[in-house]
Each structure stands twice: as C-alpha cells, then as structure tokens.
Design an enzyme around this catalytic site. Structure first.
Site: not given
Length: 271
Positions: A158, A213
């Site tokens: 991610s 992230h």
C-alpha cells in the site's frame, strides 16, 4: 548540361540538382525534422513483473502456512514483515521485503488491482527505471513512517501504491498547463483519491496502517519532483507532439533521498 524540368519533374528536386551541379543556392523552404515514430506505448513490463513478484510471494507464504486465504504470521515474519524490534536490531531489509508481503487474499487483491490500474500509466510517463525507483523508494518510505509511528507489525504494497498516486499527481501538476483542462482535472481527481483513502485509513486504525500510506504518499511526491518528466509541445507537426524531458540531476536527487532514508532509520526511535 541540365535540362529544364518537364511535367514529370519535381521542382524542388530540380532546384537541388541545379545546386549540386552549378553551385546555386536557391531559396528552398527549410525541411522540418522527421517526426518521431508514432509507435504503440511500450509494454509496462516493470508493472507486470511487480504483479508477478507479489503474487509469487503470496503463493509461497500460503504454501508455507497451509492456508490460501490468510498466511500465518510466523511465516510472514520469516519472509520479512515489518517488525520494529527486528529492524531496530539491524534487519533493515525488512523495510523493503514487507512491501512484497500481504496479510490475506483480500489484501493482495485490492493492492494488486490498484497496481494494475496505476502502474501502467505511471510507468509510461516516467519510463521503466524511474518508475521502479518511484515504487520501491515509496514502499521503503512507507515502511519507515510505519516503523517510526506504528508499533504494530505490517506488510503490504500500500505504501508503494500511495507513492504511485503521489508521483502521478506530481506529473500532472507539473504539466498542468501543457495538458490543459485534462491535466488540471487529473490533479483534482488524484488529490481526491488520496484524501478519501487516507480518511478511510484513519477511520480504520488498528486494521489499516495509515502511517505507511502517508509515508508512501509523501515519498512519492518528493521522488516525483526529482524524476517526473516535463512536457513541451512541438507545434511543427500535426497533430502536435508532446516532447518528454527529464530533469538533468534527477537520479542524483534520488540517491540523496535514499541516503536520507537510511539516516532516518538510524536516527528514529521506533514506536
């Protein structure tokens, strides 16, 4: 002797033959350079290779775990999950290997889908080598942010995918005037995607490592500024051609960013 042109002669060819034979220099229109070949875009083999890599690693983790849906944590730990204590003890390679591991089938499905959507476009703009550097360094940047701010073990691509969002947004932002309304709309759309996904991550704390992230996104933006191509328009052709030029010292900045990342890991106290 040079005979005058008849109906079958080309006027420009006749004038150039006269120039060769008699040293004349007629006022001929300047020939434009040959247009670049308009071939199909190159195959995004780096994106495809990354998809194969995370798929193979996932299958390996499942085989070792005896479960196709959710690999066992001890297996992920052995294969290189982000575990703060192990990284603090010197296993820095976990900052990268964690990017290729996934916690379950749903996890790898969504990350694989996102990579298959964002990867080819970003790779086409950046080129194969720069795209790979953007992906890997963004993944490492996400792991460093998670190492510094989240004590929970983590795996997943991610952070690297958020880095692609950042790099793609930088490309469209830097070239928004050349690309016109399309480029400006792309910038707005990418910003909206990033914000929505970050809000979802913060709403699901404990399940989603949103620090990874955010670290990947910021890394992608910084690396994108260093590596993103700048577009100009060549109006001598119809339709006009986009000319792609890369910053001269882009790779030097990338090496500097990688060095800063190494120093940060040494200086940061893990969460």
């Amino acid at each position: 002797m040079t005979r005058p042109p008849d109906e079958s002669d080309d006027i420009e060819a006749f004038l150039r033959r006269a120039e060769r034979e008699f040293g004349l220099r007629p006022d001929l229109p300047e020939e434009p350079p040959p247009p670049p070949s308009r071939l199909a875009p190159p195959r995004p083999f780096v994106t495809q290779s990354l998809l194969w890599a995370i798929g193979i690693v996932y299958v390996l983790s499942c085989v070792l775990s005896g479960s196709f849906f959710q690999p066992a944590f001890p297996v992920l730990e052995v294969l290189g999950a982000k575990i703060n204590e192990r990284i603090a003890d010197g296993e820095l390679w976990r900052l990268l290997t964690a990017v290729f591991l996934h916690a379950n089938l749903i996890h790898i499905f969504f990350n694989g889908y996102a990579l298959s959507v964002l990867g080819p476009e970003t790779e086409r703009f950046y080129g194969h080598g720069r795209f790979l550097a953007l992906y890997l360094l963004s993944g490492i940047g996400g792991s460093i942010a998670s190492y510094a701010l989240s004590p929970v073990p983590a795996v997943g691509a991610s952070g690297a995918i958020f880095g692609l969002i950042g790099g793609l947004g930088v490309f469209y932002y830097l070239n928004r005037r050349v690309l016109g309304e399309f480029g400006q709309n792309q910038v707005r759309g990418i910003v909206a995607i990033a914000i929505i996904n970050l809000l979802i991550g913060f709403a699901a704390q404990g399940v989603i490592d949103n620090w990874g992230h955010l670290g990947g996104l910021l890394s992608g933006i910084v690396i994108g500024v260093a590596l993103a191509p700048r577009l100009t328009i060549d109006l001598r052709f119809f339709p006009p051609l986009f000319i792609r030029r890369f910053p001269m010292q882009g790779w030097l900045w990338v090496f500097a960013i990688a060095l800063v990342m190494i120093i940060l890991v040494r200086l940061v106290t893990p969460a």
